[in-house]
Design a protein around this motif. Structure first.
Motif, PDB file in Angstrom:
ATOM      1  N   GLN A  82       0.802  -1.250  -0.202  1.00 58.18           N
ATOM      2  CA  GLN A  82       0.203  -0.072  -0.223  1.00 58.18           C
ATOM      3  C   GLN A  82       0.884   1.490   0.266  1.00 58.18           C
ATOM      4  O   GLN A  82       0.551   2.482  -0.526  1.00 58.18           O
ATOM      5  CB  GLN A  82      -1.140  -0.259   1.581  1.00 58.18           C
ATOM      6  N   GLN A  83       1.757   1.526   0.787  1.00 58.92           N
ATOM      7  CA  GLN A  83       2.927   1.934   0.552  1.00 58.92           C
ATOM      8  C   GLN A  83       3.356   2.420  -0.442  1.00 58.92           C
ATOM      9  O   GLN A  83       3.739   3.653  -1.481  1.00 58.92           O
ATOM     10  CB  GLN A  83       3.571   2.758   2.069  1.00 58.92           C
ATOM     11  N   LEU A  84       3.648   1.833  -1.091  1.00 58.75           N
ATOM     12  CA  LEU A  84       4.164   1.660  -2.429  1.00 58.75           C
ATOM     13  C   LEU A  84       2.976   2.397  -3.376  1.00 58.75           C
ATOM     14  O   LEU A  84       3.529   3.176  -4.051  1.00 58.75           O
ATOM     15  CB  LEU A  84       4.606   0.151  -3.165  1.00 58.75           C
ATOM     16  N   ALA A  85       1.792   1.930  -3.613  1.00 59.55           N
ATOM     17  CA  ALA A  85       0.401   2.191  -4.075  1.00 59.55           C
ATOM     18  C   ALA A  85       0.731   4.216  -4.127  1.00 59.55           C
ATOM     19  O   ALA A  85      -0.060   4.197  -5.200  1.00 59.55           O
ATOM     20  CB  ALA A  85      -0.694   1.598  -4.021  1.00 59.55           C
ATOM     21  N   ASP A  86       1.178   4.000  -3.256  1.00 55.54           N
ATOM     22  CA  ASP A  86       0.945   5.758  -2.047  1.00 55.54           C
ATOM     23  C   ASP A  86       1.960   6.365  -2.350  1.00 55.54           C
ATOM     24  O   ASP A  86       2.204   8.115  -2.383  1.00 55.54           O
ATOM     25  CB  ASP A  86       0.376   5.984  -0.360  1.00 55.54           C
ATOM     26  N   SER A  87       2.844   5.620  -2.916  1.00 57.90           N
ATOM     27  CA  SER A  87       3.702   6.725  -3.316  1.00 57.90           C
ATOM     28  C   SER A  87       4.368   7.342  -4.748  1.00 57.90           C
ATOM     29  O   SER A  87       4.345   7.430  -5.464  1.00 57.90           O
ATOM     30  CB  SER A  87       5.650   6.142  -3.552  1.00 57.90           C
ATOM     31  N   GLU A  88       4.262   8.990  -4.400  1.00 59.32           N
ATOM     32  CA  GLU A  88       4.670   9.933  -4.736  1.00 59.32           C
ATOM     33  C   GLU A  88       5.177   9.988  -5.718  1.00 59.32           C
ATOM     34  O   GLU A  88       5.409  10.138  -7.121  1.00 59.32           O
ATOM     35  CB  GLU A  88       4.023  11.872  -4.347  1.00 59.32           C
ATOM     36  N   ALA A  89       6.138   9.568  -4.962  1.00 57.40           N
ATOM     37  CA  ALA A  89       8.011   9.960  -5.646  1.00 57.40           C
ATOM     38  C   ALA A  89       7.739   8.171  -7.398  1.00 57.40           C
ATOM     39  O   ALA A  89       8.268   8.742  -8.232  1.00 57.40           O
ATOM     40  CB  ALA A  89       9.067   9.456  -4.490  1.00 57.40           C
ATOM     41  N   LEU A  90       6.983   7.136  -6.797  1.00 55.69           N
ATOM     42  CA  LEU A  90       6.884   6.311  -7.667  1.00 55.69           C
ATOM     43  C   LEU A  90       5.946   6.418  -8.487  1.00 55.69           C
ATOM     44  O   LEU A  90       6.001   6.129 -10.006  1.00 55.69           O
ATOM     45  CB  LEU A  90       6.666   5.265  -6.855  1.00 55.69           C
ATOM     46  N   LYS A  91       4.867   6.815  -8.138  1.00 57.40           N
ATOM     47  CA  LYS A  91       3.624   7.623  -9.136  1.00 57.40           C
ATOM     48  C   LYS A  91       4.435   8.755  -9.824  1.00 57.40           C
ATOM     49  O   LYS A  91       4.186   8.523 -11.428  1.00 57.40           O
ATOM     50  CB  LYS A  91       2.442   8.506  -8.852  1.00 57.40           C
ATOM     51  N   GLY A  92       5.763   9.818  -9.879  1.00 55.95           N
ATOM     52  CA  GLY A  92       6.149  10.496 -10.679  1.00 55.95           C
ATOM     53  C   GLY A  92       7.271   9.701 -11.484  1.00 55.95           C
ATOM     54  O   GLY A  92       7.160  10.276 -12.878  1.00 55.95           O
ATOM     55  N   LEU A  93       8.073   8.552 -11.483  1.00 55.42           N
ATOM     56  CA  LEU A  93       8.946   7.763 -11.659  1.00 55.42           C
ATOM     57  C   LEU A  93       8.154   7.043 -12.838  1.00 55.42           C
ATOM     58  O   LEU A  93       8.250   6.922 -14.560  1.00 55.42           O
ATOM     59  CB  LEU A  93       9.559   6.889 -11.381  1.00 55.42           C
ATOM     60  N   LEU A  94       6.542   6.282 -13.348  1.00 62.51           N
ATOM     61  CA  LEU A  94       5.896   5.810 -13.442  1.00 62.51           C
ATOM     62  C   LEU A  94       5.112   6.309 -14.077  1.00 62.51           C
ATOM     63  O   LEU A  94       4.577   5.815 -15.512  1.00 62.51           O
ATOM     64  CB  LEU A  94       4.640   5.194 -12.168  1.00 62.51           C
ATOM     65  N   ARG A  95       5.926   7.803 -14.501  1.00 65.59           N
ATOM     66  CA  ARG A  95       4.711   8.322 -15.528  1.00 65.59           C
ATOM     67  C   ARG A  95       5.523   8.280 -16.959  1.00 65.59           C
ATOM     68  O   ARG A  95       5.189   9.149 -17.684  1.00 65.59           O
ATOM     69  CB  ARG A  95       4.305  10.168 -15.315  1.00 65.59           C
ATOM     70  N   ASN A  96       6.698   7.470 -16.777  1.00 63.72           N
ATOM     71  CA  ASN A  96       7.864   8.132 -17.316  1.00 63.72           C
ATOM     72  C   ASN A  96       8.057   7.187 -18.642  1.00 63.72           C
ATOM     73  O   ASN A  96       7.595   5.695 -18.214  1.00 63.72           O
ATOM     74  CB  ASN A  96       9.259   7.901 -17.186  1.00 63.72           C
ATOM     75  N   PRO A  97       6.937   7.187 -20.232  1.00 62.90           N
ATOM     76  CA  PRO A  97       6.867   5.869 -20.554  1.00 62.90           C
ATOM     77  C   PRO A  97       7.564   4.983 -20.845  1.00 62.90           C
ATOM     78  O   PRO A  97       7.561   4.147 -21.536  1.00 62.90           O
ATOM     79  CB  PRO A  97       6.358   6.911 -21.875  1.00 62.90           C
ATOM     80  N   HIS A  98       8.958   5.529 -21.217  1.00 63.12           N
ATOM     81  CA  HIS A  98      10.529   5.050 -21.203  1.00 63.12           C
ATOM     82  C   HIS A  98      10.622   3.382 -20.135  1.00 63.12           C
ATOM     83  O   HIS A  98      10.523   2.445 -20.016  1.00 63.12           O
ATOM     84  CB  HIS A  98      11.752   5.557 -21.270  1.00 63.12           C
ATOM     85  N   LEU A  99      10.220   4.128 -18.797  1.00 67.46           N
ATOM     86  CA  LEU A  99      10.579   3.465 -17.140  1.00 67.46           C
ATOM     87  C   LEU A  99       9.155   1.860 -17.878  1.00 67.46           C
ATOM     88  O   LEU A  99       9.612   0.564 -17.797  1.00 67.46           O
ATOM     89  CB  LEU A  99      10.416   3.860 -16.229  1.00 67.46           C
TER      90      LEU A  99
END
Length: 148
Positions: A82-99
């Motif tokens: 749940q902490q992974l799902a709520d992480s704004e840092a991870l959400k920001g990284l996942l916006r990158n299409p290359h990732l």
């Protein structure tokens, strides 16, 4: 203790993605597929179940359905997920299409260990993995900062 739905001899480690029967090995999976007993679960099947008696096919997937016996030692607690799902840092990284493309290639690879090793050559993937680990296994300093 549950037994394999095909051979009824061993503890099942896997679940058929189509009909969700539990099986213990590749040979049991092949036998299951070859004997025409695999009937994919349809949404309408679960709707026809009575409200009090829900079939196992209508139940949602669990962590145990996905992980084999050896993977349980590395199972991430639901709170950490749940902490992974709520992480704004991870959400920001996942916006990158290359990732996202890198992650899809690892997920769809036949040899996931090799695909992960190859992906770890990409700084963006390493940054993503590091961010996940900061949440799942924080160092003492990070843990102390979270308490304030």
């Amino acid at each position: 203790m549950q037994l394999c739905g095909v051979c009824s001899e061993h503890v099942p480690k896997y679940r058929c993605p189509a009909c969700r029967i539990r099986y213990c090995s590749v040979s049991c999976f092949k036998r299951h597929k070859d004997d025409d007993s695999c009937h994919p679960v349809k949404e309408s099947d679960s709707a026809s179940s009575s409200s009090t008696a829900v079939s196992s096919a209508a139940q949602p997937w669990t962590v145990e359905d996905v992980l084999d016996e050896d993977s349980h030692t590395d199972k991430v607690p639901l709170q950490k997920l749940q902490q992974l799902a709520d992480s704004e840092a991870l959400k920001g990284l996942l916006r990158n299409p290359h990732l996202r493309r890198l992650m899809m290639s690892v997920d769809s690879a036949e040899d996931k260990a090799k695909a992960t090793k190859d992906a770890m050559q990409e700084p963006l993937f390493v940054e993503f993995a590091d961010q996940c680990l900061k949440i799942i296994e924080p160092t003492e300093a990070e843990h102390d900062n979270d308490e304030f």
